[in-house]
Design an enzyme around this catalytic site. Structure first.
Site, PDB file in Angstrom:
ATOM      1  N   TRP A  33       0.827  -1.206   0.000  1.00 25.64           N
ATOM      2  CA  TRP A  33       0.000   0.000   0.000  1.00 25.64           C
ATOM      3  C   TRP A  33       0.860   1.254   0.000  1.00 25.64           C
ATOM      4  O   TRP A  33       1.603   1.515   0.942  1.00 25.64           O
ATOM      5  CB  TRP A  33      -0.932  -0.005   1.213  1.00 25.64           C
ATOM      6  N   ASP A  39       0.042   4.709   0.323  1.00 29.26           N
ATOM      7  CA  ASP A  39      -1.086   5.550   0.696  1.00 29.26           C
ATOM      8  C   ASP A  39      -0.655   6.885   1.288  1.00 29.26           C
ATOM      9  O   ASP A  39      -1.452   7.583   1.910  1.00 29.26           O
ATOM     10  CB  ASP A  39      -2.013   4.808   1.662  1.00 29.26           C
ATOM     11  N   ASN A  78     -12.307  -4.849   1.249  1.00 27.07           N
ATOM     12  CA  ASN A  78     -13.655  -4.996   1.765  1.00 27.07           C
ATOM     13  C   ASN A  78     -14.013  -6.467   1.958  1.00 27.07           C
ATOM     14  O   ASN A  78     -13.168  -7.348   1.824  1.00 27.07           O
ATOM     15  CB  ASN A  78     -14.658  -4.271   0.875  1.00 27.07           C
ATOM     16  N   TRP A 112     -17.505  -1.460   7.063  1.00 29.21           N
ATOM     17  CA  TRP A 112     -16.262  -1.743   6.349  1.00 29.21           C
ATOM     18  C   TRP A 112     -15.034  -1.852   7.253  1.00 29.21           C
ATOM     19  O   TRP A 112     -13.962  -2.262   6.786  1.00 29.21           O
ATOM     20  CB  TRP A 112     -15.982  -0.625   5.329  1.00 29.21           C
ATOM     21  N   GLU A 157      -3.985  -6.659   8.838  1.00 21.60           N
ATOM     22  CA  GLU A 157      -3.719  -5.233   8.945  1.00 21.60           C
ATOM     23  C   GLU A 157      -5.012  -4.509   9.304  1.00 21.60           C
ATOM     24  O   GLU A 157      -6.064  -4.737   8.703  1.00 21.60           O
ATOM     25  CB  GLU A 157      -3.155  -4.668   7.647  1.00 21.60           C
ATOM     26  N   ASP A 197      -7.953  -1.745   9.740  1.00 19.36           N
ATOM     27  CA  ASP A 197      -8.566  -0.679   8.942  1.00 19.36           C
ATOM     28  C   ASP A 197      -8.559   0.655   9.675  1.00 19.36           C
ATOM     29  O   ASP A 197      -8.749   1.702   9.047  1.00 19.36           O
ATOM     30  CB  ASP A 197     -10.018  -1.038   8.614  1.00 19.36           C
TER      31      ASP A 197
END
Length: 573
Positions: A207, A209, A389, A488, A519, A521
């Protein structure tokens, strides 16, 4: 055709039987087993090289007393040495040239040679391959992080892009994630620890991000260091199979416009857009364009939770601004153009998920928006759904939302909520057909994130409900055990889903693990209330967030949640 195979570095200390393929009129079979002392996981890909098949039975024999303990994607049985796999309803038909990938876990003692002959509906799929030696078993099944890269592996000329970057490739194993998984497995011990170690053999995405993540992802290796490790793996695996590295780019200005607690690094302004390109997109593209990495296949998943949210939450002020300002469209076009200019990079644009863009009033404008974004760019290789998701691939007991129960259609229920697409298989098939109709190439590929959508464990339904109340019927039949479809964050009772695999069904390039299982959220006590187990969004009746208590900050590996994901995995690990 060969399925996506897990990369095994030079320091991995477990048995890997060679991937071997047989071919004969009517069928071709690829069998691969990843072994550890006493056990193994096998994947079998069957290609129909003859006429259309409606219903199939694959048979083969074990030569060393191996036994099957659990299988998936087929109905498995064993009598003595003879093994049989019968089709499931969803993969009954094999068109000419089509493939189906199935698998199983097993036990062995003394040896674990690959089967030497397969038959499909009684037709032989050929004899054994040329003999090749198998390594001896090692006492430990745990992979170790890859060794430091050699000073200068020679770059290779970049091959031309292939139709499916995952097909015939081995997935990159992130050594930082492998270390977290093995530490959790050691701490857990027993059967759970053994199951955890199997996750370490599966490829996961990296990721990107934030700008900082380019230099250090999750506090570990940076992008260039990961690519160096991928080179080492490609040089050490003993064959010519390419390595595929999957990256998630998620730093668009004003990202997550529907979130009441945005984590955007860049503002949704012209200056933010320029910073996104200069500080994030262009530096990533420059690293990927280094000729040193030309031998790698690099898949980029571009900006999840952006375009889908912008369309499905049109009343939210930030989403209105995202659309009217053009920042989302311009930023994503910048990313597609910069990344698509690198010959060995494959761009997949995020296409939300069924529980965001499945509604008829959303899906039409969403397809138009995707076409608008891609217009004027070099194009995308495909689209990805369900990133990070929990939507199942198949709601096996709810195949048709128009079904009537006591005269009422399922799409009237609280759970389905007038959405005709209840799972990702149905959604991706619909979306792909709509995209092709909108002018995208007929061979456009789809990816589905299956990292946390397994929904196994004791709460998993085993049969369709017999209730005559339509809401009860749906609630008792659905695999997805979330309190509502919008939730989510760190969902309770979730489980690891289908293993990463290439071409698992027509039109789908791969099942991938975009979110590394375990990991977080987001923190339970952090600013984003959706991660707070006590939070109930103001959407009518009381339906709390469904988040697991005790969650650490975003992106932090969470051993207890990882344990739950492993225990609830389906297919089981």
């Amino acid at each position: 055709m060969r399925l996506l195979r897990v990369l095994v570095g030079v320091m991995l200390v477990f048995v890997v039987l060679p991937g071997v393929a047989w071919a004969a009129p009517g069928c071709a079979v690829t069998y691969r087993a990843d072994s550890w002392p006493g056990g193994f996981t096998a994947t079998v890909t069957v290609k129909n090289t003859g006429d259309r098949i409606d219903g199939w039975a694959l048979r083969f024999d074990f030569a060393a007393g191996q036994t099957i303990t659990h299988g998936w994607s087929a109905r498995w049985s064993q009598a003595g040495t003879r093994v049989q796999a019968l089709n499931e309803p969803h993969n009954r038909v094999l068109a000419p040239g089509a493939t189906v990938t199935i698998g199983f876990n097993g036990r062995w003692s003394g040896g674990n040679p690959a089967p030497t002959q397969f038959t499909l509906n009684g037709t032989s799929c050929g004899g054994p391959p040329s003999p090749s030696p198998s390594p001896s078993p090692s006492p430990s099944p745990s992979p170790s992080p890859s060794p430091s890269p050699s000073p200068s592996p020679s770059p290779s000329p970049s091959p031309s892009r292939v139709d499916n970057p995952y097909l015939g490739a081995r997935g990159y194993l992130n050594p930082d994630y492998v270390a977290n998984v093995n530490a959790a497995a050691t701490a857990a011990g027993g059967d759970v620890g053994t199951a955890m170690r199997k996750v370490a053999f599966q490829p996961t995405a990296l990721w990107l991000d934030s700008v900082a993540a380019i230099g250090s992802i999750r506090g570990g290796l940076g992008l260039r260091e990961h690519l160096e490790r991928a080179l080492v793996q490609s040089l050490s695996q003993g064959n010519m199979d390419p390595v595929v590295v999957t990256l998630v780019l998620s730093d668009l200005p004003g990202k997550e416009c529907s979130s009441w607690w945005s984590t955007a690094e860049f503002p949704m302004t012209a200056d933010g857009l320029a910073a996104y390109r200069n500080q994030f997109v262009d530096p990533i593209a420059a690293i990927l364009a280094d000729p040193r990495y030309a031998r790698l296949r690099i898949v980029t998943l571009v900006e999840p939770e952006t375009l889908g949210n912008m369309v499905s939450w049109p009343q939210e002020t930030p989403c209105v601004e995202a659309r009217t300002s053009g920042v989302y469209l311009q930023g994503i076009r910048q990313a597609i153009t910069a990344l698509g200019a690198v010959p060995n990079v494959y761009v997949y644009l995020d296409a939300a998920r069924s529980s965001v863009a499945g509604w008829t009033e959303v899906s039409g404008p969403f397809v138009d928006l995707l076409a608008e974004v891609v217009e004027g760019t070099p194009g995308v290789h495909g689209f990805v759904t369900n990133v990070a998701n929990y939507v199942p691939v198949d709601e096996i007991f709810l195949p048709d939302t128009a079904k009537l129960v006591a005269g009422q259609p399922l799409y009237w229920t609280r759970w389905v909520d007038w959405n005709p697409h209840i799972d990702e298989d149905d959604y991706t098939r619909f979306l792909r057909a709509a995209l092709i109709e909108a002018g995208f190439p007929a061979d456009i590929g789809m990816l589905i994130d299956t990292s946390r959508n397994g929904w196994g464990g004791s709460a998993r339904p085993t049969a369709v409900s017999t209730s005559f109340d339509v809401n009860t019927y749906v609630d008792q039949s659905r695999l997805d055990r979330r309190i509502n479809r919008y939730n989510w964050c760190n969902q309770l009772n979730a489980g690891i889903g289908e293993r990463p695999a290439a071409a698992p069904r027509p039109g789908v390039d791969a099942f991938i693990w975009a979110r590394p299982p375990g990991e977080s959220d987001g923190a339970s006590d952090g600013p984003n209330r959706w991660c707070d187990p006590t939070y109930a969004p103001p959407i009518g009746s009381y339906r709390p967030s469904g988040a697991t208590p005790g969650g650490p900050g975003y992106g932090i590996f969470w051993p207890s949640y990882f344990r739950d994901l492993v225990r609830n995995a389906y297919p089981p690990l």
